[in-house]
Design an enzyme around this catalytic site. Structure first.
Site, PDB file in Angstrom:
ATOM      1  N   CYS A   2       0.584  -0.878   0.353  1.00  0.00           N
ATOM      2  CA  CYS A   2      -0.260   0.210   0.373  1.00  0.00           C
ATOM      3  C   CYS A   2       0.586   1.029   0.236  1.00  0.00           C
ATOM      4  O   CYS A   2       2.151   1.117   0.664  1.00  0.00           O
ATOM      5  CB  CYS A   2      -0.359   0.293   1.413  1.00  0.00           C
ATOM      6  N   ARG A  28       4.608   0.764  -6.119  1.00  0.00           N
ATOM      7  CA  ARG A  28       4.864  -0.570  -5.169  1.00  0.00           C
ATOM      8  C   ARG A  28       3.694  -1.143  -5.478  1.00  0.00           C
ATOM      9  O   ARG A  28       3.701  -2.468  -5.147  1.00  0.00           O
ATOM     10  CB  ARG A  28       4.847   0.911  -3.969  1.00  0.00           C
ATOM     11  N   TRP A  76      -3.151  -2.461  -1.561  1.00  0.00           N
ATOM     12  CA  TRP A  76      -2.153  -3.530  -2.223  1.00  0.00           C
ATOM     13  C   TRP A  76      -3.304  -4.957  -0.934  1.00  0.00           C
ATOM     14  O   TRP A  76      -3.401  -4.753   0.136  1.00  0.00           O
ATOM     15  CB  TRP A  76      -1.160  -3.928  -1.557  1.00  0.00           C
ATOM     16  N   ASN A 102      -1.150   0.971   5.542  1.00  0.00           N
ATOM     17  CA  ASN A 102      -1.015  -0.112   5.165  1.00  0.00           C
ATOM     18  C   ASN A 102      -0.230  -1.711   6.609  1.00  0.00           C
ATOM     19  O   ASN A 102       0.756  -1.016   7.405  1.00  0.00           O
ATOM     20  CB  ASN A 102       0.971   0.780   4.449  1.00  0.00           C
ATOM     21  N   GLY A 103       0.249  -1.679   6.762  1.00  0.00           N
ATOM     22  CA  GLY A 103      -0.019  -3.236   7.424  1.00  0.00           C
ATOM     23  C   GLY A 103      -0.758  -4.172   7.841  1.00  0.00           C
ATOM     24  O   GLY A 103      -2.339  -4.815   7.004  1.00  0.00           O
ATOM     25  N   GLU A 489      17.915 -15.756 -11.022  1.00  0.00           N
ATOM     26  CA  GLU A 489      17.545 -15.032 -11.158  1.00  0.00           C
ATOM     27  C   GLU A 489      16.810 -14.359 -12.778  1.00  0.00           C
ATOM     28  O   GLU A 489      15.904 -13.906 -12.909  1.00  0.00           O
ATOM     29  CB  GLU A 489      18.707 -13.685 -10.685  1.00  0.00           C
ATOM     30  N   LYS A 493      12.683 -13.566 -12.997  1.00  0.00           N
ATOM     31  CA  LYS A 493      12.749 -11.975 -13.934  1.00  0.00           C
ATOM     32  C   LYS A 493      11.806 -12.627 -15.335  1.00  0.00           C
ATOM     33  O   LYS A 493      10.570 -11.837 -15.021  1.00  0.00           O
ATOM     34  CB  LYS A 493      14.565 -12.022 -14.867  1.00  0.00           C
ATOM     35  N   GLU A 496       7.809 -13.276 -13.136  1.00  0.00           N
ATOM     36  CA  GLU A 496       7.542 -12.203 -12.780  1.00  0.00           C
ATOM     37  C   GLU A 496       6.880 -11.204 -14.003  1.00  0.00           C
ATOM     38  O   GLU A 496       5.363 -10.547 -13.526  1.00  0.00           O
ATOM     39  CB  GLU A 496       9.123 -10.856 -11.775  1.00  0.00           C
ATOM     40  N   HIS A 512      19.521 -35.594 -12.311  1.00  0.00           N
ATOM     41  CA  HIS A 512      18.758 -35.823 -11.015  1.00  0.00           C
ATOM     42  C   HIS A 512      17.469 -36.095 -10.999  1.00  0.00           C
ATOM     43  O   HIS A 512      16.780 -35.725  -9.774  1.00  0.00           O
ATOM     44  CB  HIS A 512      19.415 -35.446  -9.425  1.00  0.00           C
ATOM     45  N   LYS A 609       6.013  -3.571  -5.483  1.00  0.00           N
ATOM     46  CA  LYS A 609       7.751  -3.118  -4.638  1.00  0.00           C
ATOM     47  C   LYS A 609       8.064  -3.540  -3.797  1.00  0.00           C
ATOM     48  O   LYS A 609       9.246  -4.138  -3.556  1.00  0.00           O
ATOM     49  CB  LYS A 609       7.922  -2.218  -5.523  1.00  0.00           C
TER      50      LYS A 609
HETATM   51  C1  F6R Z   1      11.954  -8.801  -8.160  1.00  0.00           C
HETATM   52  C2  F6R Z   1      11.835  -8.271  -6.768  1.00  0.00           C
HETATM   53  C3  F6R Z   1      11.893  -9.385  -4.905  1.00  0.00           C
HETATM   54  C4  F6R Z   1      13.354  -8.162  -4.260  1.00  0.00           C
HETATM   55  C5  F6R Z   1      12.457  -8.729  -3.227  1.00  0.00           C
HETATM   56  C6  F6R Z   1      13.243  -7.822  -2.346  1.00  0.00           C
HETATM   57  O1  F6R Z   1      12.245  -8.610  -8.624  1.00  0.00           O
HETATM   58  O2  F6R Z   1      12.453  -6.622  -6.683  1.00  0.00           O
HETATM   59  O3  F6R Z   1      11.814 -10.359  -5.267  1.00  0.00           O
HETATM   60  O4  F6R Z   1      13.865  -8.056  -4.715  1.00  0.00           O
HETATM   61  O5  F6R Z   1      10.921  -8.376  -2.676  1.00  0.00           O
HETATM   62  O6  F6R Z   1      12.949  -6.587  -1.731  1.00  0.00           O
HETATM   63  P1  F6R Z   1      14.220  -5.391  -1.315  1.00  0.00           P
HETATM   64  O7  F6R Z   1      15.724  -6.010  -2.155  1.00  0.00           O
HETATM   65  O8  F6R Z   1      13.574  -4.443  -1.294  1.00  0.00           O
HETATM   66  O9  F6R Z   1      14.075  -5.945   0.285  1.00  0.00           O
END
Ligand code: F6R
Length: 614
Positions: A2, A28, A76, A102-103, A489, A493, A496, A512, A609
């Site tokens: 949020c 976000r 959110w 938020n929370g 990674e 990506k 996502e 395996h 985010k």
């Molecule tokens: C993926 C992504 C998330 C963040 C994760 C940690 O693209 O951005 O997997 O890496 O939520 O976020 P931070 O780095 O802000 O602790």
């Protein structure tokens, strides 16, 4: 998660500032939005499911224009589906109070029972509405808004940031409180603002105050006062932010993700160049952080992070163990905190986080501290909670990252891990000055090499590969050694932003079990670089190819390219630095595949985010 904004101004016209703030915080992730203002002494609320445009359409009648106090929210969903009804702000029974949040209020069910018994009717399924009613009830008994907020919050359990306004409170127009998720506040001569993220304040000021857990802030036009939940005044320092409002704009790019991928040559230079001491063959971190004495005391490192940042930490493990000979454990922050971990003496907990506000990473780091660890962090947000709570800080200087899929923050985190490995290796005497200099020179060359990877012909080549693979049944990303986390990674990506199924796997593990999934519909992206495992990875590519998989080789290992048939050539660098270069074509491949599939790249479904709840 949020987004929260609030503003109080001496002159009229707070609605534009609220919408501008919500626009900045859109990145976000959210599913509904809303605003509440007090105009001519009356509370006016509008809220809408979906994009901010829906809310703006609902504001077209101009009824909320001209108010000088207000709050705004992007939600959110956690409790209750995304809908107009569940969107914030929520109001108390009398309609006098409006609250955004938020929370999570964890004891909301028992408070709901209590309020139901009191005759309260609920208009939403949210935990938030309960607290609006609690504040309303306190005010009905004669408490001022700040006192009512403090009294209500003393009854709730959980993690939250809230902002509240109430009618008939000219002296204390806007109150906010923090217990967990971040809140930043600022006062200018004629106004005051609050936001859940410093970017939300940058359009108004770059001098901000970060609230701590247990803080309640009272904002008036030009005034700001912070107290604890008992009402005792507390002093909070003002921080100057280097980011400019323009840093968070698209600047002509179609998506933030593409913009941020292209910022990487500069970002990597900012993370590394000024910290290199080529004469000594060493790394110098500002303020004497990670100094010899502290580093010599480190016997073990426990990396704590989530998602992409965890992958950076996994690369860090190879680097630190390889160069500094310090044992490293890496754990999902969300697992570490509940597994009753054992930390040995001399452990340094290393949190890695772009935002510095990830709830799981913060909780895991606090636990490590309680267990006696010294706490270090690699972080992109200078004033964040993670930074404020760490003993040693290495900032990545990647600038604001708006794209939900992390790109530049990741490569900057990996570069920071290289710096840390060199620093530790030099302090402990496991790394010679000459070898450190080779690595530093390698880091210095990255800028030009990344520029090459982002040049038009390379991008066009990657785009044409994306076209060929955009309809694959699924993807395996394979790597070994320091490039194994790069494969993880790459897969993260792709899933996502394109919603395609992709798995990252250690190439040597395929035989395996997972090799059973290989057939002509599967694309195998193999990441490789000349070095100790290069020929092993090549054989692993042969194994999947001979079972009908379509292979695409990424890196600078010619043998792998030959076996795979399709390749993305990456400039050659030191094996330890290859994860940085190899990650960039994978970012572009995901981007182009998602674009071809018509996905909303900067706002992928279900994602937020900064994950400030558990
Ligand atoms: C993926 C992504 C998330 C963040 C994760 C940690 O693209 O951005 O997997 O890496 O939520 O976020 P931070 O780095 O802000 O602790």
């Amino acid at each position: 998660m949020c987004g929260i904004v609030g503003a109080v101004r001496r002159e009229e016209g707070v609605l534009g500032a609220l919408i501008e703030g919500l626009r900045v915080l859109e990145y976000r992730g959210y599913d509904s939005s809303g605003v509440a203002v007090i105009k001519d002494g009356r509370m006016l609320v509008r809220k809408k499911e979906g994009r901010l445009e829906n809310l703006e359409a609902a504001l077209q009648d101009g009824a909320l224009e001209g108010a000088s106090i207000g709050i705004g929210h992007t939600r959110w969903a956690t409790h209750g589906e995304p809908s107009d009804r569940n969107a914030h702000p929520h109001q108390g029974r009398s309609g006098r109070v409006a609250l955004i949040h938020n929370g999570i209020f964890e004891n909301y069910l028992e408070l709901r029972e209590e309020l139901l018994a009191d005759g309260v009717e609920f208009l939403s399924e949210t935990d938030t509405e309960i607290v609006a009613h609690l504040i309303d009830r306190e005010m009905a008994q004669g408490l001022s808004l700040p006192d009512a907020v403090r009294a209500a919050l003393r009854r709730v359990q959980g993690h939250y940031a809230v902002a509240v306004i109430a009618e008939d409170e000219p002296e204390t127009p806007l109150v906010c409180a923090r217990q967990g998720p971040p809140l930043v506040v600022a006062a200018t001569p004629n106004a005051a603002y609050l936001a859940s993220d410093v970017l939300g304040l940058l359009p108004h000021t770059n001098k901000v105050v970060y609230l701590e857990d247990g803080d309640v802030a009272v904002l008036g036009a030009g005034t700001l006062q912070v107290t604890d939940f008992a009402g005792q005044k507390v002093e909070r320092e003002e921080h100057q932010i280097d980011w400019k409002p323009g840093d968070s704009g698209l600047g002509g790019w179609p998506h933030y993700m593409l913009k941020e991928i292209h910022e990487q040559p500069d970002v990597l230079a900012r993370t590394t160049l000024e910290r290199m001491d080529l004469d000594k063959g060493d790394v110098v971190i500002e303020g004497g952080q990670f100094g010899n004495e502290a580093m010599r005391a480190v016997q073990r490192i426990q990396v704590l992070a989530c998602g992409t940042a965890l992958h950076a930490g996994m690369i860090g493990r190879y680097l630190i163990e390889g160069l500094a000979r310090v044992p490293v454990d890496v754990d999902f922050a969300s697992e570490f905190r509940y597994r009753n971990p054992v930390l040995t003496a001399g452990t340094m907990a290393l949190a890695i986080s772009q935002s510095g506000e990830t709830a799981d990473t913060l909780a895991a780091t606090r636990l490590a501290k309680e267990l006696g660890a010294q706490v270090a962090c690699i972080c992109n947000s200078a004033g964040s909670t993670q930074v404020r709570e760490a003993d040693e800080v290495l900032l990545t200087h990647a600038g604001p990252e708006i794209g939900v899929a992390s790109t530049k923050a990741f490569t900057a985190q990996v570069a920071a891990c290289v710096l840390l490995a060199i620093r530790l290796g030099r302090a402990k005497g496991t790394l010679s000055a000459d070898r450190a200099r080779e690595l530093l020179h390698g880091l210095r060359n990255l800028r030009e090499q990344i520029e090459h990877l982002l040049s038009e012909p390379v991008r066009e080549h990657i785009r044409s590969l994306a076209k060929q693979h955009a309809r694959a049944k699924g993807f395996f990303f394979l790597g070994r050694g320091v490039n194994f986390p790069v494969a993880l990674e790459g897969a993260l990506k792709l899933k996502e932003i394109s919603y395609m199924h992709a798995e990252g796997y250690a190439a040597g593990e395929m035989k395996h079990g997972p090799i059973a999934l290989i057939d002509p519909g599967m694309t195998i992206v193999a990441v490789n670089a000349p070095g100790v495992v290069a020929d092993k990875v090549r054989s692993n590519i042969e194994q999947v190819k001979s079972r009908g998989g379509v292979a695409l080789s990424v890196g600078s290992h010619q043998g792998s390219h030959k076996i795979a048939g399709q390749c993305i050539e990456v400039p050659e660098t030191d094996e330890w630095l290859s994860p940085i270069l190899n990650s960039i074509p994978l970012q572009l491949l995901s981007y182009y595949i998602a674009d071809l599939r018509g996905c909303d790249i900067d706002k992928p479904r279900n994602l937020a985010k900064s994950v400030t709840v558990e």
